[in-house]
Each structure stands twice: as C-alpha cells, then as structure tokens.
Design an enzyme around this catalytic site. Sequence first.
Site, PDB file in Angstrom:
ATOM      1  N   GLU A 134      -9.134  -6.727   2.390  1.00 18.74           N
ATOM      2  CA  GLU A 134     -10.220  -6.389   3.315  1.00 18.74           C
ATOM      3  C   GLU A 134     -11.189  -5.395   2.682  1.00 18.74           C
ATOM      4  O   GLU A 134     -11.473  -4.328   3.242  1.00 18.74           O
ATOM      5  CB  GLU A 134      -9.652  -5.868   4.651  1.00 18.74           C
ATOM      6  CG  GLU A 134      -8.857  -6.937   5.366  1.00 18.74           C
ATOM      7  CD  GLU A 134      -8.578  -6.653   6.846  1.00 18.74           C
ATOM      8  OE1 GLU A 134      -8.860  -5.550   7.316  1.00 18.74           O
ATOM      9  OE2 GLU A 134      -8.076  -7.587   7.518  1.00 18.74           O
ATOM     10  N   GLU A 157      -3.457 -13.127   6.712  1.00 21.07           N
ATOM     11  CA  GLU A 157      -3.218 -12.369   7.954  1.00 21.07           C
ATOM     12  C   GLU A 157      -3.704 -13.214   9.119  1.00 21.07           C
ATOM     13  O   GLU A 157      -4.887 -13.572   9.172  1.00 21.07           O
ATOM     14  CB  GLU A 157      -3.938 -11.018   7.941  1.00 21.07           C
ATOM     15  CG  GLU A 157      -3.296 -10.035   6.977  1.00 21.07           C
ATOM     16  CD  GLU A 157      -3.875  -8.622   7.054  1.00 21.07           C
ATOM     17  OE1 GLU A 157      -4.312  -8.210   8.146  1.00 21.07           O
ATOM     18  OE2 GLU A 157      -3.892  -7.956   6.005  1.00 21.07           O
TER      19      GLU A 157
HETATM   20  O1  AHR Z   1      -2.036  -6.260  10.008  1.00 21.63           O
HETATM   21  C1  AHR Z   1      -2.603  -5.039  10.366  1.00 21.63           C
HETATM   22  C2  AHR Z   1      -3.901  -4.747   9.610  1.00 21.63           C
HETATM   23  O2  AHR Z   1      -4.881  -5.671   9.965  1.00 21.63           O
HETATM   24  C3  AHR Z   1      -3.834  -4.855   8.108  1.00 21.63           C
HETATM   25  O3  AHR Z   1      -3.352  -3.702   7.512  1.00 21.63           O
HETATM   26  C4  AHR Z   1      -5.269  -5.070   7.740  1.00 21.63           C
HETATM   27  O4  AHR Z   1      -5.406  -5.801   6.540  1.00 21.63           O
HETATM   28  C5  AHR Z   1      -5.858  -5.779   8.945  1.00 21.63           C
HETATM   29  O5  AHR Z   1      -7.035  -5.197   9.379  1.00 21.63           O
END
Ligand code: AHR
Length: 512
Positions: A172, A296
């Site tokens: 990110e 994610e």
């Molecule tokens: O999964 C929780 C968080 O969500 C992670 O650390 C981040 O990559 C995303 O914003």
Amino acid sequence: MRYVVNPTMKGAYIHPEVYGNFSEHLGRCIYDGIYVGENSKIPNVNGMRTDIVEALRRMKLPVLRWPGGCFADEYHWRDGIGPKESRKKMINTHWGGVVEDNSFGTHEFFELCRQIGCQPYINGNVGSGTVQEMQEWIEYMNSPAISPMANLRRANGQDEPWGLKYFAVGNENWGCGGNMTAEHYADEFRRYATYVRNYTDQKVYKIACGPGQHPYYAWTRTLMEQAGHMMNGLSLHYYTVPGSDWRHKGSATDFTVDEYLLTLAKAHYMEKLVQDTGSVMDLYDPDANIGLIVDEWGTWFDVEPGTNPGFLYQQSTMRDALVAGISLNIFNKAARRVHMANIAQLINVLQAVILTDGDRMLLTPTYHVFEMFKEHQGAHLVESAISAPYYERTDVAPAAASRGRRAPLAPYRTPYITESASVADDGSITVTICNLSPDTAAPIEMRLDAVSARLKEARILTGDMHDKNEFDTPDTVRPVTFDGVRVEAAVNGTEVTYTLPACSVAVLRFEA
Ligand code: AHR
C-alpha cells in the site's frame, strides 16, 4: 433455475495460491493466535499452536503472507533474528500501540510454513526501509553461498537457504507504505527490485504494490507501463465494508436483511475490479504472464464491543461465509489473471478463518468455505453459466472513499446465485455454488454437458444469516451432507437436480 456446466471446455489453471491467507503482526493474529512460545501450556511444536497448524493443514492452506500489511513497511527484519532475549522490543505503532518483542521473526515464520506445508510469501519494506536492507534480507533467506548474510543465517541455526519464492516490494505504498504517487512508486519499485536477486534456480517472484483505493485503474496503468517489465505480480486490495465510512463500518453480527444484501453486493464488486484491472493489464501483458495478486480481501466490520479498536477483532457469521463463497467463485472464474489471493486475516483479525480464546479455538464459517472449495486448487476452470435474478444498488459509494480520494457511486449488482466449476487432472469435477437469498430456496436443474458423471460428494453450509460459531457452541455452523441431490443419466450428459436452501454454500463433486 437452469445451470449448465461444460467439463470438456477446459479453461485456465486455478493456481492453488488463490486459496491463500494473510497474517500480520496485528492484534492477536501472530501472538496468541499462532505463536505461543515453546514454554506455553497450550500444546505447541517449536512455539506454534498444534491445534491451529492441524486445522490449517486440513484446510490445505497453500500460501501465507507475512509480516504485514502496514506493519511490513515499518518492519526491520534484523530486529527479529538471533537470540530471543536480545531481540529489540518496540511499539507496534500501527496496531494498538502494544509492545512487539520480535519473538516471531523470519526463522519462526519459515518454521510455521514448514509445519503447515504452505508456501511462505514475505512482504518487504519500502516505506521506511532501504534497498540494502531488502537486498540483505533476500540474501539471508536464499543464498547458499559463503556470504555475510548467509553466514549470519547459519550462525542463527539455519544452514540451508529457505528458497523463498514470493516476495512483495512494499505494501500500500499509495497509503501507509509511504503515501507515494504511482510514478514515484514505479521508480522505487524498479530500484528496489533490481537488488532482489536470484541466488539459486528458485527465482524470486516479485510482486509490485497495486491499487487499493480509487482511482484503481490509473495506478495500475502507470505501474504496468513503467515497471511491468520487472514484476511477476501486481497486488490489489479490496475490503468489503457495508457501512458508509470507516468510522461506521457496521456490526459483524447485528445487521438487517438490507445490510446483509448490501454487504454481499459489495463483496461481488470484486468481480468488476479484477475484470477491469485485468483489462488494463491486458494492454501491456496480453498473455497474462503477470499475476494479479489479491493479497488483501475480506469483510471489515466494527470491532467486537469491548475489544482493542487497534486489534481489528471481529466475529464471523453465515454472511461472511457467503462473502467467502462469492469471492472464491470470482477468483476461480478469473483464474487466467488472478494467480494468488490472501484473505485478511488468518486468525483473530478481520475475516479470520480461526478465532482463539486462551487454549480454545473455533473454526469460523469462512474456514469451512475454504475447506469445502479446496479441490479447486490446481484444477482447471471449466465453462459454466446460470441464469439467476440480480440484487442491485446504485445509491452507495465504496467506503474506501473516506480513506482516500473521492470515489464515484458504485453500481453494486450481484446475482442471487454465484458459482464456479473446475476439473482436476484425474477427471473429477468440482462445482461450488452459493445462494445469497436470505429467505428463498433455489431449485436448480444442473446439466453436466457431454459427460457421464457419478456423484462423489455433496456438502452444504447453511443457516440463518446471523448464525455463528462461539467458543461454547463451536459447531453451530458446519458443513453437513447435502441430501436430496438427484443424478440422472441423460442424452450426451448428466442431469443433476437439487434445491439450494436460502443463505447457503454448497460443494458437489463428481467422478466422470
Ligand atoms: O489488513 C489490515 C490492513 O489493511 C493492512 O495492514 C493494510 O495493508 C490494509 O490497509
């Protein structure tokens, strides 16, 4: 409803890694959830909870991402090696402000993956790290030579290199990983990736940070254009958040029918994201050699009342099971481009597959979906289609908008039935199908075209949309035999009829 599956029309390979998970130094995921230390009264092998490892082996977990997330871009790997008593203690600034004692580091992560039998996937630090630090971590993990980092690894008790395959260059980086522009990150990616060297025949599969908030497609385009030649995969992050913004995400357990359906429609938005992102990637990589890595995904609700807001602990209901079923069916159908996906997160965090409470643990409805879908791993997608009515909402914006730039209203449109089908090398056919309706059963007339098939297995996970497993009642939601599936030979095919109950996920397996 008429449903046609054509097992002789073989499509893309379904990478087993699509059924991956994500584990971050966040809340009780690593400590408590996985790692309790050798001296714990909780049964463990080298500090890893035996009950958790066994459950993950049964689920056939193929790959595990670590150490973050946002944590990855503040993680300095040298803090987590060597004698535990001299490892650095620090504050986990991202997640709950608790002390991180670094007792779970690189060696422990590889040991966990060895016990589970899964591929390790490590996320490197671009946001607050250096090129040298990243280069040396790779050397530490993968070099068989006489070299400073390989010697350090040996001194710490690991003679052989681990041969890491999957490595992400930052996380990110448009947000918690450095707040960079796409152009700046593309430059950084090329610089860092240059020094992620291959030390053996096991080439490192380099994953660049992809989009995770609007505008998704501009970021993708810049990365593909300016750094596509140096990456093997590009990540994508998307969370299903039913609420209107990140301060009001909605309860994990207390929701209305309307919120249930909106959540599922928002989960289904993943289909548009992977298709559209894939179309942008196709412009630069028409043969889909670069994998879209959805590392994610999952539901993100308000934390359970009374728990640390920074720990992201939430319960999981049948609604989450449907989100998992919808998403995994989407990934299967996009197998040509989606080469890995990692639900967030493994244990005690967000849409976890397992929850723990001291020495107790429970399997969430989401766990059962992963277990039921496991035969898709390594199979080939086959053509399939169903005609089902749609649920549609055009009046809501993605919650991600309030974390980043303004997002347009999104058209959320999802069929009440979602499905996918695959054929394995031994010819066996797996069909996974979900009925999203909260109250209406769906009579299905399914045709397995051009094959004569015998039913091998039929299981179903179903219940009220609020049903969940709790520590005193861990088996409220669990898969049971799906009775009432009728199979009949037909001209040039097999006819299969069944009634899919409301709010259900089913798996049907056949021998052809
Ligand atoms: O999964 C929780 C968080 O969500 C992670 O650390 C981040 O990559 C995303 O914003």
